[in-house]
Design an enzyme around this catalytic site. Structure first.
Site, PDB file in Angstrom:
ATOM      1  CB  CYS A 179      -0.904  -0.056   1.241  1.00 42.32           C
ATOM      2  SG  CYS A 179      -1.780   1.479   1.600  1.00 42.32           S
ATOM      3  CB  CYS A 225       0.221   1.872   4.056  1.00 46.61           C
ATOM      4  SG  CYS A 225      -1.493   1.383   3.845  1.00 46.61           S
TER       5      CYS A 225
END
Length: 107
Positions: free
Chosen positions: A29, A32
């Site tokens: 991600c 993230c």
């Protein structure tokens, strides 16, 4: 440095009653990974006041399933052993996270 939450330790830490912030993330991600240094900074800045950490959904699954984590990053906030209504999804600025942490402390 941010705390590492696992399925084995997460409930015990939440049940301690202290304010807790959990960042649900994964290595694949991009947002993230971009937020990771911010989470680490905040964990250092609020050390002793709030337990701030990360929960890797690739390595752990039970707690993320229980909390219906459908998108990453998602950040949940807990206090007094319970999930609060504060929930953030998607990439967030440090300022936004700090506002929500202060809101959590004030609950």
């Amino acid at each position: 440095m941010a705390f590492t939450f696992t399925d084995e330790n997460v409930n015990e830490i939440i049940e301690s009653g202290k304010p807790v912030v959990i960042d649900f993330w994964a290595t694949w991600c991009g947002p993230c990974m971009a937020m990771s240094p911010i989470i680490d900074e905040l964990a250092t800045e609020y050390d002793g006041q709030v337990i701030i950490g990360k929960y890797n959904v690739e390595d752990e699954t039970d707690f993320s399933t229980d909390n219906r984590i459908m998108s990453l990053p998602t950040i949940l906030f807990f206090k007094d052993g319970k999930k609060t209504s504060i929930r953030l999804a998607g990439s967030q600025s440090k300022e936004t996270l700090e506002e929500k942490i202060k809101e959590l402390i004030a609950l």
